[in-house]
Design a protein around this motif. Sequence first.
Motif, mmCIF file in Angstrom:
data_model
loop_
_atom_site.group_PDB
_atom_site.id
_atom_site.type_symbol
_atom_site.label_atom_id
_atom_site.label_comp_id
_atom_site.label_asym_id
_atom_site.label_seq_id
_atom_site.Cartn_x
_atom_site.Cartn_y
_atom_site.Cartn_z
ATOM 1 N N ASP A 195 -19.365 30.381 10.024
ATOM 2 C CA ASP A 195 -18.997 29.882 11.343
ATOM 3 C C ASP A 195 -17.497 29.858 11.556
ATOM 4 O O ASP A 195 -17.020 29.826 12.685
ATOM 5 N N LEU A 196 -16.743 29.830 10.445
ATOM 6 C CA LEU A 196 -15.291 29.841 10.546
ATOM 7 C C LEU A 196 -14.775 31.118 9.893
ATOM 8 O O LEU A 196 -15.102 31.408 8.739
ATOM 9 N N LEU A 197 -13.977 31.877 10.622
ATOM 10 C CA LEU A 197 -13.458 33.129 10.083
ATOM 11 C C LEU A 197 -12.255 32.847 9.184
ATOM 12 O O LEU A 197 -11.427 31.989 9.489
ATOM 13 N N CYS A 204 -22.403 29.343 18.388
ATOM 14 C CA CYS A 204 -21.269 30.182 17.977
ATOM 15 C C CYS A 204 -19.983 29.679 18.618
ATOM 16 O O CYS A 204 -19.958 29.291 19.776
ATOM 17 N N ARG A 205 -18.892 29.695 17.875
ATOM 18 C CA ARG A 205 -17.595 29.291 18.436
ATOM 19 C C ARG A 205 -16.497 30.131 17.842
ATOM 20 O O ARG A 205 -15.476 29.652 17.390
ATOM 21 N N LEU A 206 -16.745 31.432 17.840
ATOM 22 C CA LEU A 206 -15.787 32.349 17.231
ATOM 23 C C LEU A 206 -14.643 32.723 18.166
ATOM 24 O O LEU A 206 -13.502 32.886 17.726
ATOM 25 N N CYS A 207 -14.919 32.887 19.462
ATOM 26 C CA CYS A 207 -13.862 33.401 20.346
ATOM 27 C C CYS A 207 -12.665 32.464 20.367
ATOM 28 O O CYS A 207 -11.517 32.913 20.376
ATOM 29 N N GLY A 208 -12.917 31.172 20.339
ATOM 30 C CA GLY A 208 -11.820 30.215 20.345
ATOM 31 C C GLY A 208 -10.999 30.271 19.067
ATOM 32 O O GLY A 208 -9.843 29.876 19.039
ATOM 33 N N GLN A 209 -11.623 30.770 17.994
ATOM 34 C CA GLN A 209 -10.880 30.859 16.729
ATOM 35 C C GLN A 209 -9.948 32.056 16.693
ATOM 36 O O GLN A 209 -8.956 32.046 15.982
ATOM 37 N N VAL A 210 -10.304 33.122 17.412
ATOM 38 C CA VAL A 210 -9.488 34.332 17.298
ATOM 39 C C VAL A 210 -8.475 34.470 18.418
ATOM 40 O O VAL A 210 -7.652 35.380 18.388
ATOM 41 N N GLY A 250 -9.574 27.753 23.895
ATOM 42 C CA GLY A 250 -9.277 26.707 22.928
ATOM 43 C C GLY A 250 -10.321 26.664 21.827
ATOM 44 O O GLY A 250 -11.437 27.138 21.987
ATOM 45 N N TYR A 251 -9.932 26.099 20.713
ATOM 46 C CA TYR A 251 -10.853 25.941 19.586
ATOM 47 C C TYR A 251 -11.848 24.820 19.899
ATOM 48 O O TYR A 251 -11.469 23.754 20.354
ATOM 49 N N LEU A 252 -13.117 25.093 19.661
ATOM 50 C CA LEU A 252 -14.139 24.069 19.859
ATOM 51 C C LEU A 252 -14.749 23.718 18.508
ATOM 52 O O LEU A 252 -15.097 24.613 17.741
ATOM 53 N N ALA A 253 -14.870 22.426 18.244
ATOM 54 C CA ALA A 253 -15.461 21.991 16.982
ATOM 55 C C ALA A 253 -16.982 22.066 17.085
ATOM 56 O O ALA A 253 -17.546 22.181 18.171
ATOM 57 N N GLU A 254 -17.631 21.975 15.930
ATOM 58 C CA GLU A 254 -19.089 21.955 15.893
ATOM 59 C C GLU A 254 -19.568 20.752 16.699
ATOM 60 O O GLU A 254 -19.041 19.653 16.555
ATOM 61 N N GLY A 255 -20.544 20.953 17.557
ATOM 62 C CA GLY A 255 -21.029 19.862 18.389
ATOM 63 C C GLY A 255 -20.338 19.845 19.741
ATOM 64 O O GLY A 255 -20.961 19.606 20.765
#
Lengths: 500, 302
Positions: free
Chosen positions: A30-32, A389-395, A402-407
Amino acid sequence: MRVRPRRTVQLLLFLGFLALFARTAYRGQDLLDWPVHLVFRLDPLAFVAEALAVGREALDPRWLGALVLAAATVFLGRFFCGWMCPMGTVLDGAGAGLRRVVGPGRRLRRAPAALAPVVLVGLVAAAAAGLPLLGLFDPLSLLLRSLTLAVHPWLDAGLKAAIAVADRASPDAADLLYRWLNPVLSFGRPRFLTAGLTAAGFGAVLALELLAPRFWCAHLCPLGALLGLLARIGPFGRSRAPDCRPCSACGTACPTGASAADPAEPGMCIQCGTCASVCPRAARRPGPVRPSSPVPRRHRRAVVAAAGLGLAAGLFPRIRAAEAETGPYLLRPPGAKGEDEFRKRCIRCGACMRVCPRNALHPTLLGAGLGGMWTPRLVPRLGYCEYHCRLCGQVCPTGAIGYLAEGEKERWTIGLAVFDRNRCLPWRSGRNCLVCEEHCPTQPKAIVFDRDSGRPGLKLPRVEENRCVGCGICETKCPLPGRAAIRVTRENPLSLEIFF
Amino acid sequence: MTPLSRRRFLGLGLRAAALAPWLPLPLARPARAAPVPRPLAEVRGEDPAALVRTAVGKLGGMAAFVRPGDRVVVKPNIGWDRTPEEAANTHPAVVAELARLARRAGARLVRVFDRTCNDARRSYERSGIRAAVEALGDDGVRLEYVRDDRFVVVALAGARKLTRWPLYRPALTADVLINCPVVKHHGLTGVTLAMKNLMGVMGGNRGRIHWDIAESLVDLNLAVRSHLVVVDATRILTRNGPQGGGTEGVRVANRLAATTDVVAADAWGARVFGVDPMEVGYIRRAHERGLGVADLGRVPVR
């Protein structure tokens, strides 16, 4: 074999870039760990773009590498361009290939000196006035975007077509091929809106090599221009030693034309060292020169004109009525900043589109106004936003997403699904379907169904508006041909933001 | 021998590629006419792997289905990006144990796959099935992603609605197909089980069959036979199906059944879920059209 240090460094760094590109994909985590946007940490132009978007807030430790690179450029010149920039490496390779195929052709008579500052100043002025397109021309953005939207999908399609042929002959061999190639293949079949335009733009930049080697770098690249401005104020350059007997070998061999002057024009010199290697007397070498102003004297008027034109261009969207017509279906990725800040921050690198596991993010052409060209939007009919999934905010290198946390991600509302009862099967024909309800990921489901007392057994779907997160899986999976009978709109019952 | 010239090599390659699409494919198998009740093994317990072993053992062991050298497909439900506790996918231990038993019975290769609804990578990962299969440490068991170049359009024998559809070739060409669904609530059909689990071998816009789901599912199951059906009712998703979310709607039932009759399997699953099998459209139609026996009173339960 002659060892060529610059070529070796370029190749290794480019392979590193490709490795990061390949790793910018969901592979079970889930985290790259090594996303490709890390290259932007070295990009002072990306920093400038963010500073134009958010002001002092851009002064953030994230940009330390870019600022160090900028400082180093003052003393070392545009070494980034000659040794590190992956776009420069691509141009060197493409140029060599093109010239081998087409022949050297008639070289363009060189522009007398760097015109790139004009491009840079124009783009910065436009961004400052409200037309943020700096990222569109950032070379790292340009390369990553072209790779993501056109080049890689094209290669990917070719490899998969070959595997499919192999599969007919021997499924086991195809399996093996598939596993070998797995690190470079896309998971699905990536395809993007604007693929053709993006490919054409990239092709045009490559074709500039036919005019002159590194034409893009010397005359157009805004990052090169920015580094060139810094290089010009530095105390070092390449000049002729006293024992030089002017033979012009260096000036002829210089890829960017910087060595036609003495000292070599630091705004254009990419520190490739060709001049020194061709000099018969080893008289062309680095040494101290007198620092000069960032812009050559004879370009000052052009730069002032560019600033004026840039400002005017930046104001143009304010008188363009079509800017207000963004339509109800412009959906931004989860975690995206408010529309205005989002457009300003986004540098159009395409990393989010690359990493999206469902191929759901696509470039906007004019749907978000002139300043929104190639910004990402969610197109649910082509792909939906995966619930967890929350990959786009990480890259995203600039925090536009923005980065979104789990939940947090699962509660983020992208839009609101709305039924078209004129086309939805149960509503219009009285036949059951409920594919949308089946796929709805919220708990409890945002798509529920009502019963019709007159028609027992019939289930009529409806959206519970305060539960819908606008992920769009209903629109993706709607089995009607063509346009779906349920579409996600930009409305967000939980937020007032789109109304201001 | 003369070396192959480049020209000749390319020519041969092109000819082979041109001929390849006409290679014959095995046709879908028609169903047998009169359904005879076949035994169903029913077990209870807390260890899913042990349940699988006992239930399959009651039917004569895996050797009764898998001969040495067979290519086996294990088709679980891995449709959703959900964890095992959320009960939207088949329990990973059930899947791994079936694969292990098949290999021990001499299977040359066991393929495990599903055409998922959520992203396949996420679903394989979070269902726990990837970890469970990899923990077997057996190269002969392959958890594979479904590849769209492997679907072939097949004319389905005896079909009423689903007359032609792209189906997954590895499922059609397998010597043994083991269908292992999980018992779940479903908004349209009430409950989803083995017959519907077989939608995982369908390509194309398969949501389309919702428009006549009962008839279509019977058509599909007539054409693609499940040689062994293992119904996972260790956990039952009782609402917000078929993908659930959270554990509120999950009932731990600790039950499992195995049979060779896909209709009996679904009838058993419906009963465990708490509905009358004959009230479930596709089970009733399957029974009526002779796919299998839904009348559990006639099925020898072991």
